[in-house]
Design an enzyme around this catalytic site. Structure first.
Site, PDB file in Angstrom:
ATOM      1  N   SER A  29       0.816  -1.208   0.000  1.00 20.90           N
ATOM      2  CA  SER A  29       0.000   0.000   0.000  1.00 20.90           C
ATOM      3  C   SER A  29       0.857   1.267   0.000  1.00 20.90           C
ATOM      4  CB  SER A  29      -0.928   0.001   1.225  1.00 20.90           C
ATOM      5  OG  SER A  29      -1.661   1.197   1.300  1.00 20.90           O
ATOM      6  N   ARG A  50      11.576  -8.490  -4.954  1.00 23.89           N
ATOM      7  CA  ARG A  50      11.918  -9.858  -5.370  1.00 23.89           C
ATOM      8  C   ARG A  50      11.530  -9.983  -6.836  1.00 23.89           C
ATOM      9  NH1 ARG A  50       9.092 -14.506  -5.765  1.00 23.89           N
ATOM     10  NH2 ARG A  50       7.263 -13.603  -4.708  1.00 23.89           N
ATOM     11  N   GLU A  86       7.210  -6.594  10.410  1.00 24.37           N
ATOM     12  CA  GLU A  86       7.706  -7.846  10.958  1.00 24.37           C
ATOM     13  C   GLU A  86       8.836  -8.470  10.155  1.00 24.37           C
ATOM     14  OE1 GLU A  86       3.901  -8.923   8.600  1.00 24.37           O
ATOM     15  OE2 GLU A  86       4.652  -7.277   9.860  1.00 24.37           O
ATOM     16  N   GLN A  88      11.058  -6.391   8.292  1.00 23.43           N
ATOM     17  CA  GLN A  88      12.059  -5.366   8.004  1.00 23.43           C
ATOM     18  C   GLN A  88      13.438  -5.716   8.552  1.00 23.43           C
ATOM     19  OE1 GLN A  88      11.044  -1.321   8.971  1.00 23.43           O
ATOM     20  NE2 GLN A  88       9.158  -1.350   7.752  1.00 23.43           N
ATOM     21  N   HIS A 110       7.282   4.359   9.456  1.00 18.66           N
ATOM     22  CA  HIS A 110       6.837   4.033  10.814  1.00 18.66           C
ATOM     23  C   HIS A 110       8.097   3.784  11.628  1.00 18.66           C
ATOM     24  CE1 HIS A 110       4.556   2.659  14.145  1.00 18.66           C
ATOM     25  NE2 HIS A 110       4.529   1.372  13.886  1.00 18.66           N
ATOM     26  N   ASP A 193       1.179   6.171  17.435  1.00 15.29           N
ATOM     27  CA  ASP A 193       0.579   5.491  16.292  1.00 15.29           C
ATOM     28  C   ASP A 193       0.022   4.133  16.704  1.00 15.29           C
ATOM     29  OD1 ASP A 193       0.260   5.457  13.248  1.00 15.29           O
ATOM     30  OD2 ASP A 193       1.350   3.595  13.572  1.00 15.29           O
ATOM     31  N   SER A 254     -28.908  15.767  14.731  1.00 11.14           N
ATOM     32  CA  SER A 254     -30.102  16.266  15.416  1.00 11.14           C
ATOM     33  C   SER A 254     -29.832  16.508  16.897  1.00 11.14           C
ATOM     34  CB  SER A 254     -31.243  15.256  15.272  1.00 11.14           C
ATOM     35  OG  SER A 254     -30.949  14.078  16.029  1.00 11.14           O
TER      36      SER A 254
END
Length: 341
Positions: A29, A50, A86, A88, A110, A193, A254
């Site tokens: 993503s 890859r 997981e 990296q 991140h 985060d 409302s």
């Protein structure tokens, strides 16, 4: 409270990033969203993947040059790691670290692996973060509309003395300078985060929606009505909250809804929920969650896969799929096409 500094394109050397060779590692993503925006902004980008895999095929379909991860690292000035948290550290140790050189920029979206010291970079390499506050598919769709997703930037190490300028210029190239860029730290980004994901925007909201749906269905109401009331309308109200805070949402609903909101909401999210949030935060701050997550990933993902299956089989997903496929309002301009991005 400190004054908030928001950087926009007018504050940034937007051409700086165009003088650097950028290797994006991964085409999920964020890899998809960031690389396509960088390319459209005139940056020199390759994908480290890859070769021959699904991501390689998708990236080539978008006109990218692809390389092995090792060759991409050797070629690049900036190495942006956008593969799952997981994996990296393993990929870094085996395929990235041996080929790093002094003065390169190691980038993340991140802070997880740097903050929890799963990755320890050489002292002569700049370590920076550009973290869009939205999924990669939204980074792309907002860029294409001439807008942008706000970003956080952070500098962990800065031997070249220009790491912040590089981070700002990169963030601008993926559209964030149109929306706003805020400086933070790896620690603060990582811990807030994870907390936001677990307690509110993913875990908290998902659990609240499913529980509300179950309570209505168990009480004999139509699952279709339950879906509309607890899930579909959530998006409409969150749009109002996003643009004008809770005040705009309450201005739009409302008086009945507003009174129910302020008097009944605290009965659902009360002291028990507050204590649960505090406990979650302690696990994040101590690294206990990070260790639990990494251990689950490395031990075969049995719990993770079971939870995925249970959630996929939930009645709300089956009802939602039927409703969404039947209504015009949700079938145009889809942000995600799993076969392409």
């Amino acid at each position: 409270m400190e004054n908030l500094k928001i950087y926009l394109d007018k504050d940034i050397n937007t051409d700086l990033i165009k003088s650097k060779k950028i290797a994006i590692i991964g085409f999920g993503s964020q890899g998809y969203g960031q690389s396509t925006c960088l390319k459209d902004s005139g940056c020199d980008v390759v994908l480290g993947l890859r070769l021959g895999g699904k991501s390689d095929v998708k990236a080539r379909d978008y006109g990218f040059k692809t390389m092995t991860i090792e060759d991409a690292v050797k070629w690049a000035d900036i190495v942006q790691i956008l593969i799952p948290d997981e994996i990296q550290s393993d990929v870094y140790e085996k395929q990235i670290k041996p080929h790093l050189r002094a003065g390169q920029y190691l980038m993340f979206s991140h802070g997880f692996n740097i903050h929890y010291k799963k990755i320890i970079a050489p002292e002569n390499v700049n370590v920076i973060m550009v973290a869009p506050k939205g999924p990669g598919h939204t980074v792309r769709s907002e860029y294409q509309l001439g807008r942008g997703v706000p970003c956080l930037i952070a500098v962990y190490s800065n031997p070249s003395n220009d790491a912040k300028d590089i981070a700002l210029s990169y963030a601008s190239a993926i559209g964030a300078g149109r929306a706003g860029i805020i400086e933070t730290t790896f620690k603060e980004e990582t811990e807030t985060d994870l907390f936001g994901e677990q307690a509110v925007i993913c875990g908290g909201v998902s659990a609240l929606i499913k529980t509300g749906f179950e309570v209505l269905v168990d009480a004999g109401y139509s699952p279709y009505m339950a879906y509309f009331e607890v899930l579909h309308e959530m998006k409409l109200l969150v749009d109002l909250i996003n643009q004008g805070g809770l005040a705009d949402m309450r201005y739009s609903i409302s008086n009945t809804a507003e009174y129910g909101d302020m008097t009944r909401g605290p009965k659902v999210i009360g002291e028990q929920s507050r204590q649960a949030m505090k406990d979650l935060l302690k696990d994040i701050q101590s690294g206990a969650f990070a260790d639990e997550f990494m251990n689950e990933m490395k031990s075969g993902c049995s719990k993770f896969n079971q939870l995925r299956k249970e959630n996929a089989d939930h009645l709300i997903e089956k009802v939602g799929e039927e409703i969404r496929s039947s209504f015009k309002w949700n079938n145009d301009n889809r942000i995600i096409d799993r076969n392409k991005n």
